[in-house]
Design an enzyme around this catalytic site. Structure first.
Site, short mmCIF file in Angstrom:
data_model
loop_
_atom_site.label_atom_id
_atom_site.label_comp_id
_atom_site.label_asym_id
_atom_site.label_seq_id
_atom_site.Cartn_x
_atom_site.Cartn_y
_atom_site.Cartn_z
N GLU A 82 -3.68 -8.85 3.22
CA GLU A 82 -3.61 -9.47 4.55
C GLU A 82 -4.74 -9.06 5.48
O GLU A 82 -4.84 -9.58 6.60
CB GLU A 82 -2.27 -9.12 5.21
CG GLU A 82 -2.14 -7.68 5.69
CD GLU A 82 -1.88 -6.66 4.58
OE1 GLU A 82 -1.96 -5.46 4.86
OE2 GLU A 82 -1.61 -7.08 3.43
N HIS A 101 -4.39 -4.38 0.35
CA HIS A 101 -4.08 -5.02 1.62
C HIS A 101 -4.59 -6.46 1.61
O HIS A 101 -5.60 -6.79 2.23
CB HIS A 101 -4.74 -4.25 2.78
CG HIS A 101 -4.07 -2.98 3.13
ND1 HIS A 101 -2.90 -2.93 3.86
CD2 HIS A 101 -4.38 -1.69 2.83
CE1 HIS A 101 -2.53 -1.67 4.01
NE2 HIS A 101 -3.41 -0.90 3.40
N ARG A 161 -15.24 3.53 12.94
CA ARG A 161 -14.38 4.49 13.62
C ARG A 161 -14.60 5.90 13.08
O ARG A 161 -14.74 6.86 13.84
CB ARG A 161 -12.92 4.08 13.44
CG ARG A 161 -11.89 5.01 14.08
CD ARG A 161 -10.54 4.84 13.44
NE ARG A 161 -10.54 5.27 12.04
CZ ARG A 161 -9.59 4.96 11.15
NH1 ARG A 161 -8.58 4.19 11.51
NH2 ARG A 161 -9.68 5.40 9.90
N CYS A 200 0.83 -1.22 0.00
CA CYS A 200 0.00 0.00 0.00
C CYS A 200 0.86 1.27 0.00
O CYS A 200 1.60 1.51 -0.95
CB CYS A 200 -1.00 -0.03 1.15
SG CYS A 200 -2.39 1.11 0.89
#
Length: 304
Positions: free
Chosen positions: A237, A235, A249, A142
């Site tokens: 993962e 991403h 959030r 990233c």
């Protein structure tokens, strides 16, 4: 074969609860096998979450891997317990005289800043320059991929009109690449970023190969022709709930944030997300470790 990590690292309990084979330092000492030495430069503020996500991907291979965690010394994370950092992380000064089979440079939530505005940019540049002579193959993730493409190849990152946020469909452009061995023609990967690199800039740069992209998310996977550097824009993962946690959030903070694309059933954030990227993400890390680290790294790292 397992991944070898410190006995008391918090990720150990999480991985073992998921039935992932983790080898403690004590057991590894009694095996006559040279493990792959992999260094993870963790630039994310939530270091324990990120290290667990990456260790999960590295662990599901037939290889024994010795992992070391690296943090910057020019900027110390305020979101991770100091005892954890002191116990499990090292600094560049402590490893710069050594050589490694592989290295992973994570992303960081700083993509809206110019590179030279980032507190640890000079140190990161020093580490990336060092990696060219001290690491056999480096995987950039990233923002780490954008930083690596800029530092090594002069490719600028470009601001997006709005945040790229969700799970997107991608296509393999080079099916013969071992990085995508076993992949379907179409696969999925999460993204969460405000910037990108342009395909035409990658294609115009000597010694770089674009090996996967997305009609919505743009450039996804780039590698050097010698396979010493890899740049992954998403991403692979990420946990199933990572994007959901980020969404809620920002909602709780009163920020303007779109529902992650192609993630919640019926685009309803009250529902459980659908995971469509887990197998492709695992395969990407496994293929990198197998074909670009294990198969080609010298047995004696002094010969790197």
């Amino acid at each position: 074969m397992p991944i070898k990590i410190p006995d008391s690292l918090p990720a150990r309990a999480v991985l073992e609860s998921e039935n992932i084979f983790v080898m403690t330092e004590y057991r590894a000492m009694h095996q006559d096998i040279r493990p792959l030495n992999v260094l993870i430069l963790n630039l994310m503020p939530t270091k324990i979450v990120t290290e667990t996500q990456i260790l999960r991907k590295l662990s599901n291979t037939p290889l024994q891997i010795q992992v070391e965690l690296l943090q910057t010394s020019s900027y110390v994370s305020r979101h991770t317990d100091e005892h954890h950092l002191d116990s499990f992380y090292t600094t560049f000064d402590q490893v710069k005289d050594r050589k490694f089979d592989g290295m992973i440079i994570t992303g960081a939530p700083v993509e809206n800043m110019e590179f030279d505005e980032v507190d640890y940019w000079p140190e990161l540049c020093e580490i990336m320059a060092w990696s060219k002579t001290h690491v056999h193959s480096t995987l950039h993730i990233c923002w780490g991929a954008q930083a690596g493409l800029f530092f090594h190849h002069g490719i600028q990152k470009r601001s997006l009109s709005k945040k790229l946020f969700g799970v997107y469909e991608h296509r393999v452009l080079k099916p013969s690449s071992p990085l995508f061995r076993g992949f379907d023609d179409v696969f999925y990967a999460p993204h969460s970023r405000y910037t990108e690199v342009w395909e035409q800039d990658v294609r115009a740069t000597p010694n770089l190969e674009l090996v996967a992209n997305s009609s919505e998310a743009g450039v996804y996977a780039v590698k050097t022709e010698d396979s010493r550097q890899f740049f992954i824009m998403g991403h692979p993962e990420y946990d199933p709930d990572t994007l959901a946690k980020e969404y809620w959030r920002d909602v709780d903070k009163g920020l303007q944030i779109a529902v992650p694309a192609h993630y919640f059933p019926d685009n309803d954030p009250r529902q459980v997300p659908i995971v469509r990227w887990r197998s492709a993400g695992q395969l990407l890390y496994t293929n990198w470790l197998n074909y670009y680290v294990y198969q080609t790294t010298p047995y004696d790292l002094k010969n790197l």
